[in-house]
Design an enzyme around this catalytic site. Structure first.
Site, PDB file in Angstrom:
ATOM      1  N   TYR A 124       5.627  55.898   4.741  1.00 49.66           N
ATOM      2  CA  TYR A 124       5.088  55.995   3.383  1.00 49.66           C
ATOM      3  C   TYR A 124       3.668  55.441   3.287  1.00 49.66           C
ATOM      4  O   TYR A 124       3.087  55.417   2.206  1.00 49.66           O
ATOM      5  CB  TYR A 124       5.988  55.242   2.392  1.00 49.66           C
ATOM      6  N   LYS A 171      16.508  52.246  14.176  1.00 47.57           N
ATOM      7  CA  LYS A 171      16.704  53.309  15.173  1.00 47.57           C
ATOM      8  C   LYS A 171      15.903  52.893  16.407  1.00 47.57           C
ATOM      9  O   LYS A 171      15.074  53.642  16.942  1.00 47.57           O
ATOM     10  CB  LYS A 171      16.218  54.646  14.582  1.00 47.57           C
ATOM     11  N   ASP A 204      22.040  56.132  11.871  1.00 50.05           N
ATOM     12  CA  ASP A 204      23.007  57.242  11.780  1.00 50.05           C
ATOM     13  C   ASP A 204      24.437  56.702  11.712  1.00 50.05           C
ATOM     14  O   ASP A 204      25.274  57.207  10.946  1.00 50.05           O
ATOM     15  CB  ASP A 204      22.838  58.260  12.920  1.00 50.05           C
ATOM     16  N   ASP A 228      15.297  54.693   1.595  1.00 49.21           N
ATOM     17  CA  ASP A 228      15.235  55.747   0.584  1.00 49.21           C
ATOM     18  C   ASP A 228      16.441  56.672   0.722  1.00 49.21           C
ATOM     19  O   ASP A 228      17.156  56.976  -0.238  1.00 49.21           O
ATOM     20  CB  ASP A 228      13.926  56.522   0.784  1.00 49.21           C
TER      21      ASP A 228
END
Ligand code: NAI
Length: 335
Positions: A124, A171, A204, A228
């Site tokens: 972002y 991740k 995930d 988000d």
């Protein structure tokens, strides 16, 4: 003495849910002088900017704002006003409680997750370029300073609210440097908070766990993009975007807003569910020390749903925004 608070009603369903929220706060007896300011595409047509300086000045002066959603064009056009506001005011912690309400579908029961999302960097940061036609690059910016600050916030929050565990979502198996940095900072911060159990989960796997075992998840801390996406997933676990609130917290200002967007499909139709913004306002009341008014509203929302009060269509009911708000105001006034 009345609190002076900036109100940014926003676009789409924003003005409808903002109006409902003002009415509910008024019914609670809390004294607020609203400084109303607009931002977004319509403002840009008249003023040449989506976020006029006086809006930022108002939030800086009052230190507290309640904000409706503001639309952002997809794939082109101006930069998100929401992201700009968070970056300019350094509202680094986006706190999003995902909690079940009684009386809705049983599959939503028992969820009580708090997502703490880093709000100022990651993908972002707006660092994008076309390297050449057909090749675009977005830069994922992660700093130790922002990671440490958001992890500290999450552990402090857990201690303050009596929560047991903070899980960092990452991740780092793929993004070994950027998400690896988040993990490294998290581990250091965790050592300073021995009363809260630290835990690590890949994003995930977290998505799966949220759907399968939502009631086992406590506080999550994560980067901007994962936060988000997981927030909307969380909203789906407790009945939808019409319910879940949010707060953007910085050192010198705080802006309270729902997770949802402008909902163009139902805007102007008196169909929006204002509960998400009302619950954001409840977070705001706690933040400014008006906990009695906050608790009155919280208790009224819970009683309303437990006792089968009128619901808006997103929750399977047929009440309009106005009918739902009227019923809730009545309860709050007599609570
Ligand atoms: P959205 O959240 O506006 O809508 C998604 C779906 O949820 C729609 O079917 C909508 O009707 C429903 N929904 C959302 N809020 C609701 C409510 N309070 N009551 C009942 N139903 C509700 O997401 P979408 O369509 O992806 O985004 C629309 C615009 O909003 C975009 O321009 C986006 O950039 C902006 N947006 C702004 C945000 C903010 O200001 N913080 C956050 C998210 C999106």
């Amino acid at each position: 003495m009345a609190h002076t608070i900036t109100l940014i009603p926003g676009d789409g369903i924003g003005p409808e849910v903002a109006d409902a929220t003002r009415r509910v706060l008024e019914a609670s007896g809390v004294a607020i002088d609203w400084e109303v300011h607009n931002a977004g595409a319509e403002v840009a047509e008249k003023r040449g900017t989506t976020l006029p300086e006086e809006v930022l000045e108002s939030v800086r002066r009052n230190t507290i704002a309640l904000k409706g959603p503001i639309g952002t064009p997809i794939g082109k056009g101006f930069k998100s006003v929401n992201v700009t506001l968070r970056q300019k005011l350094d509202l680094y912690a986006n706190v999003r409680p995902v909690k079940s309400l009684p009386g809705l579908e049983p599959r939503f029961e028992g969820t009580d997750i708090v997502i703490v999302r880093e709000n100022t960097e990651d993908l972002y940061a707006g660092l994008e370029l076309m390297i050449m036609p057909g090749i675009a690059q977005s830069i994922k910016l992660i700093t130790a300073q922002a990671c440490t600050r958001i992890c500290e916030y999450a552990f402090d929050y857990a201690e303050r609210m009596g929560r047991k565990r903070v899980t960092v979502i990452h991740k780092a198996n793929i993004m070994k440097l950027s998400d690896g940095l988040l993990l490294e900072c998290f581990r250091k911060v965790a050592q300073r908070h021995p009363r809260v159990e630290p835990h690590e989960m890949i994003v995930d796997a977290c998505a799966l766990q949220m759907v399968k075992n939502a009631n086992k998840i406590d506080v999550l801390v994560t980067e901007n993009l994962y936060g988000d996406i997981l927030s909307d997933l969380g909203a789906g676990l407790v009945g939808g975007l019409g319910i879940v609130p949010g707060a953007n917290i910085g050192e010198s200002a705080a802006v309270f807003e729902a997770v949802h967007g402008t909902a163009p499909d139902i805007a102007g139709k008196d169909l929006a569910n204002p509960t998400a913004l009302i619950q954001s306002a409840v977070m705001m009341l706690h933040h400014i020390g008006e906990s009695r008014a906050a608790e009155r509203i919280e208790a009224s929302i819970i009683a309303h749903f437990r006792e089968g009060g009128p619901r808006t269509p997103d929750l399977g009911g047929s009440a309009s925004t106005r009918e739902y708000t009227d019923a809730l105001c009545k309860r709050v006034a007599s609570a």
